[in-house]
Design an enzyme around this catalytic site. Structure first.
Site, PDB file in Angstrom:
ATOM      1  N   ILE A  13       0.656  -1.281  -0.184  1.00 16.40           N
ATOM      2  CA  ILE A  13       0.385   0.012   0.121  1.00 16.40           C
ATOM      3  C   ILE A  13       0.826   1.056  -0.328  1.00 16.40           C
ATOM      4  O   ILE A  13       1.827   1.049   0.313  1.00 16.40           O
ATOM      5  CB  ILE A  13      -0.564  -0.298   1.226  1.00 16.40           C
ATOM      6  CG1 ILE A  13      -2.280   1.407   1.033  1.00 16.40           C
ATOM      7  CG2 ILE A  13      -0.539  -0.356   1.803  1.00 16.40           C
ATOM      8  CD1 ILE A  13      -2.674   1.106   1.931  1.00 16.40           C
ATOM      9  N   VAL A  53       5.236  -1.291   3.254  1.00 16.46           N
ATOM     10  CA  VAL A  53       4.699  -0.036   3.056  1.00 16.46           C
ATOM     11  C   VAL A  53       4.983   1.078   1.429  1.00 16.46           C
ATOM     12  O   VAL A  53       6.551   0.587   1.470  1.00 16.46           O
ATOM     13  CB  VAL A  53       5.214   0.903   3.774  1.00 16.46           C
ATOM     14  CG1 VAL A  53       4.315   2.977   3.771  1.00 16.46           C
ATOM     15  CG2 VAL A  53       4.053   0.260   5.081  1.00 16.46           C
ATOM     16  N   LYS A  54       4.953   1.358  -0.002  1.00 13.99           N
ATOM     17  CA  LYS A  54       5.590   2.354  -0.789  1.00 13.99           C
ATOM     18  C   LYS A  54       5.904   3.130  -0.240  1.00 13.99           C
ATOM     19  O   LYS A  54       4.910   3.759   0.122  1.00 13.99           O
ATOM     20  CB  LYS A  54       4.202   1.749  -1.764  1.00 13.99           C
ATOM     21  CG  LYS A  54       4.403   0.224  -2.532  1.00 13.99           C
ATOM     22  CD  LYS A  54       3.347   0.375  -3.720  1.00 13.99           C
ATOM     23  CE  LYS A  54       4.173  -0.155  -5.293  1.00 13.99           C
ATOM     24  NZ  LYS A  54       3.350  -0.003  -6.141  1.00 13.99           N
ATOM     25  N   ILE A  55       6.861   3.247  -0.912  1.00 14.03           N
ATOM     26  CA  ILE A  55       7.507   4.916  -0.604  1.00 14.03           C
ATOM     27  C   ILE A  55       8.564   5.286  -1.997  1.00 14.03           C
ATOM     28  O   ILE A  55       9.234   3.747  -2.395  1.00 14.03           O
ATOM     29  CB  ILE A  55       8.867   4.937   0.122  1.00 14.03           C
ATOM     30  CG1 ILE A  55       7.550   4.451   1.983  1.00 14.03           C
ATOM     31  CG2 ILE A  55       9.289   6.173   0.806  1.00 14.03           C
ATOM     32  CD1 ILE A  55       8.676   5.173   3.463  1.00 14.03           C
TER      33      ILE A  55
END
Length: 369
Positions: free
Chosen positions: A108, A139-141
């Site tokens: 996400i 967690v997408k960064i």
């Protein structure tokens, strides 16, 4: 079961689906893909959520509840998307357990509007991790210059990360450095390194789309003959960088402390040019210890006619570099290509996020009557 996808999985490539919707979860389709198509993970992004929330009635009941509670649009979007990710993570829990946390992952993304803001990215990543509250999410960064320190700081908190929007090998090297630094800080902070996982999402098809456009503008026979060569060559050079840096003394020290390698993930593997084979970014990027995240159309094409013949990446760096030498000689400004792709990638996700907010705002207003 697809023998082609089974062969890809047996070659050591984790097959992830680049799509998620509530309909896919509740209809049993996601479970079917896990069972029959060797799908062991899911990636999402603002574009995927914007499409899901604007289509069908699957979200209507929750939207009405949010409207009744007086939730604002940002809170509503957060609750709608994290509910899907949490439910998908639960659907993959058996895969997560069976692979000891390597697969069974659901990604996400932080608000793409924060892509140039380090501190707010870190805060949102921590909030998403806490809100979804599942050990098998990532967690997408984005791998912007501002995103690099955010990646390190997020990992340092023991949070697993999917680094997205990587286009150049140079930036990929910086991502790996940020990963190592994050693990070193996580260890210093007392976190169990074996519980932290990460992938580095290296975008593929967009590289061909941008460079092919420039080659066609140049128009020489030499330039036109290089169309369709750049994307796979770029990914193969990235894999060579991965092999180099993950055999370093720095990595060996982290590995000894229980750390997991940050797997290369081939993203944007849907073929955009109809003149090319629709499985070229699957067939040409087979190597153990990687992930290929596919839109459903590519997954179905791969199931039907992928040509999986073993490792097509290892030992190809010299040949791949020769492609880029020819591109430079033909007049392609490689540095400008990658700057353009990163800026366009951030802008596209930001636009999709705005569309998502607009869609949900309209749905909330409708629910209120």
């Amino acid at each position: 079961m697809s023998t082609n996808l089974a062969a890809l999985s047996q070659a050591g490539v984790s097959i992830w689906l680049d799509d998620l919707s509530r309909e896919r979860i509740t209809s049993g389709n996601l479970a079917e893909l896990i069972r029959d198509k060797h799908v062991v993970g899911v990636t999402t992004n603002p574009t995927i959520f914007a499409g899901a929330l604007s289509d069908g009635e699957a979200y209507d009941e929750q939207v009405r509840e949010l409207a009744d509670r007086g939730a604002d649009v940002h809170a509503a979007v957060r609750e709608l998307t994290t509910t899907d990710v949490r439910d998908a993570a639960d659907a993959f829990r058996d895969v997560y357990t069976a692979t000891h946390g390597v697969d069974g992952r659901v990604s996400i993304e932080v608000d793409p509007g924060l892509a140039r803001n380090t501190d707010r990215t870190v805060a949102e990543a921590a909030d998403l991790w806490k809100t979804v509250d599942r050990p098998n999410i990532l967690v997408k960064i984005p791998a912007t210059e501002e995103g690099l320190p955010a990646i390190t700081k997020t990992l340092a908190q023991g949070i697993s990360v999917n680094v997205t929007l990587i286009f150049s090998v140079e930036r990929y090297r910086a991502v790996i450095d940020a990963y190592f630094a994050g693990l070193e800080q996580a260890k210093a902070n007392g976190h169990d390194l074996s519980s932290i996982h990460s992938v580095a999402s290296f975008f593929v098809s967009r590289v061909d789309s941008e460079i092919d456009k420039r080659l066609e503008a140049i128009g020489t026979d030499e330039a036109l003959g290089l169309r369709g060569e750049a994307a796979i060559a770029n990914a193969r050079l990235a894999y060579a960088a991965y092999e180099e840096l993950f055999s370093s003394e720095r990595w060996q020290a982290l590995k000894a402390a229980g750390a997991n390698p940050q797997r290369p993930l081939w993203a944007s593997t849907g073929v955009k040019n109809p003149d090319y084979s629709d499985t070229r970014y699957v067939d040409g990027l087979v190597v153990a210890g990687t992930v290929n995240t596919m839109p459903e159309s590519t997954l179905e094409s791969a199931a039907d006619h992928a040509n999986v013949t073993g490792d097509t990446v290892s030992g190809t760096a010299e040949q791949a570099q020769a492609v880029f030498d020819k591109l430079s000689a033909a007049g392609i400004d490689i540095t400008d290509v990658f700057i353009t792709l990163e800026n366009d990638g951030v802008d596209k996700f930001d636009k999709s996020w705005s569309e998502l907010l607009e869609t949900v705002s309209g749905q909330l207003q409708k629910a209120k009557g």
